[in-house]
Design an enzyme around this catalytic site. Structure first.
Site, PDB file in Angstrom:
ATOM      1  N   GLU A 190      60.239  48.087   9.018  1.00 60.76           N
ATOM      2  CA  GLU A 190      59.426  47.705   8.825  1.00 60.76           C
ATOM      3  C   GLU A 190      58.197  48.083  10.197  1.00 60.76           C
ATOM      4  O   GLU A 190      56.815  47.856  10.616  1.00 60.76           O
ATOM      5  CB  GLU A 190      58.628  46.308   8.838  1.00 60.76           C
ATOM      6  CG  GLU A 190      58.742  45.485   9.984  1.00 60.76           C
ATOM      7  CD  GLU A 190      59.939  45.000  10.048  1.00 60.76           C
ATOM      8  OE1 GLU A 190      60.484  44.168  11.162  1.00 60.76           O
ATOM      9  OE2 GLU A 190      61.463  45.880   9.855  1.00 60.76           O
ATOM     10  N   ASP A 241      54.628  46.480  14.562  1.00 62.72           N
ATOM     11  CA  ASP A 241      55.448  46.438  13.100  1.00 62.72           C
ATOM     12  C   ASP A 241      54.429  45.095  11.920  1.00 62.72           C
ATOM     13  O   ASP A 241      53.773  44.916  12.607  1.00 62.72           O
ATOM     14  CB  ASP A 241      56.671  46.445  13.431  1.00 62.72           C
ATOM     15  CG  ASP A 241      57.143  44.874  14.564  1.00 62.72           C
ATOM     16  OD1 ASP A 241      58.475  45.173  14.468  1.00 62.72           O
ATOM     17  OD2 ASP A 241      56.380  44.331  14.039  1.00 62.72           O
ATOM     18  N   ILE A 242      55.538  44.268  11.268  1.00 61.20           N
ATOM     19  CA  ILE A 242      54.258  43.947  10.587  1.00 61.20           C
ATOM     20  C   ILE A 242      55.127  42.111  10.523  1.00 61.20           C
ATOM     21  O   ILE A 242      56.448  42.488  11.137  1.00 61.20           O
ATOM     22  CB  ILE A 242      54.894  43.256   8.544  1.00 61.20           C
ATOM     23  CG1 ILE A 242      54.250  45.143   7.919  1.00 61.20           C
ATOM     24  CG2 ILE A 242      54.408  42.264   8.209  1.00 61.20           C
ATOM     25  CD1 ILE A 242      54.728  45.399   7.068  1.00 61.20           C
TER      26      ILE A 242
END
Length: 355
Positions: free
Chosen positions: A270, A227-228
């Protein structure tokens, strides 16, 4: 002549009647297509709420306090409560289920805050009970949404049967619409509406299929979750439109650098996942580091640089999807806890107790 005119008049009336039926059926079909598309998006949003509730409890029990996730769940629930997301739900089945969820969400938050200040066995027990209740209600909410959509699909199929009794034009029209709707529904069911990569439902099916192949033919299989980093700051600083643009760019970037045999999916918010076939955990780590560096060096259109954290694991004989997901999720959180912008692996053989 009079008989011919009379017969012509009857035929014209029949044609007009059939055209009216086709027209009304066509408008109804268009309406169903529009609402089914919306229902698919709504089901996806409700599924994100369900997954976030489960994830929140796991984090709290692991000692990780995520107030941003609590705020995100509040925001998503309020969007439905305040009718910011339009529901084509005549019987209010989804709204009733949402009301039940709201009744359990507040006690769950209270139990979380209590557990943070007093980590006793009793507070843990209450947190687990409230978490299970909230997940049950959120699952009922998702099921209600799916049922509403399924009923519309059933009506849609009935409309096709009705068209089949009409003129050849109706038959041709039905065939074309059916092909279009089938392709559209398959796309909506299998793909994420924002990023256009696969969604979690399809990803789970494909993962189970590949795990069966790996078990049967003794082949390697790796799962990568990522994920970011600090994505909440992106939304807070630039707005959700820019955040959505970043998710799209990231999906396109990763998709362009994985093999054709690999599967990329957005599994929530995300968070993304990749199934890497014919790949053990060591090669999976090399692959994840390659992707991490590509993202790190890429200039995103609106915000410049971002980084991602990745967790890698491999399929072990006897695994099910829950076990491999847990290991990949554990590896991802190791990457987060060890400073982000890195890859970690988790190769524990099993969460099961050997007999």
């Amino acid at each position: 002549m009079t008989a011919i005119r009379k017969r012509s008049s009857i035929l014209i009336m029949i044609v007009i009647f059939l055209l009216v039926l086709l027209g009304s059926g066509g408008f109804y079909t268009i309406y169903l297509t529009h609402t089914i598309k919306t229902d698919a998006e709504i089901t996806n949003k409700l599924g994100i709420i369900r997954g976030s509730l489960q994830r929140l409890s796991k984090l709290e029990l692991a000692g990780i306090q995520d107030d941003e996730l609590i705020q995100d769940i509040d925001l998503r629930i309020n969007e439905f409560k305040e009718n910011k997301i339009k529901l084509y739900d005549k019987k209010n089945e989804i709204q009733y289920a949402l009301g039940d969820l709201c009744g359990t969400w507040t006690p769950l938050k209270e139990s979380i805050y209590t557990y943070r200040t007093e980590q006793s066995s009793q507070s843990k027990k209450v947190l687990l009970e409230e978490s299970e209740e909230a997940w049950t209600k959120s699952n009922s909410m998702v099921m209600a949404s799916q049922l509403v959509s399924r009923n519309k699909v059933d009506k849609y199929q009935t409309s096709f049967m009705f068209f089949g009794t009409n003129l050849i034009l109706g038959v041709v029209l039905i065939f074309l619409i059916k092909r279009y709707v089938k392709d559209t529904l398959e796309h909506l069911v299998n793909y994420d509406g924002l990023t256009k990569v696969y969604n979690r439902r399809y990803f789970n099916e494909y993962l189970n299929h590949e795990m069966e192949k790996s078990e049967r033919y003794n082949k390697n299989l790796s799962l990568i979750m990522f994920d970011i980093d600090h994505f909440k700051k992106v939304n807070d600083t630039y707005g959700h439109d820019v955040g959505d643009s970043v998710l799209k760019e990231l999906s396109d970037l990763i998709q362009a650098h994985i093999r054709k045999c690999d599967i990329l999916a957005r599994i929530g918010g995300e968070e993304f996942a990749i199934i890497a076939t014919e790949t053990n955990v060591d090669n999976g780590l090399v692959f994840s580091e390659k992707l991490r560096k590509i993202v790190e060096e890429y200039d995103f259109k609106h915000i410049g640089k971002i980084t991602i954290s990745l967790g890698v694991t491999q399929f072990n004989h006897g695994d099910n999807s829950d076990l491999i997901y847990k290991r990949a999720d554990t590896a991802l959180y190791k990457a987060k806890n060890n400073g982000r912008n890195r890859s970690e692996i988790e190769i524990q053989l099993s969460y099961k107790t050997n007999s």
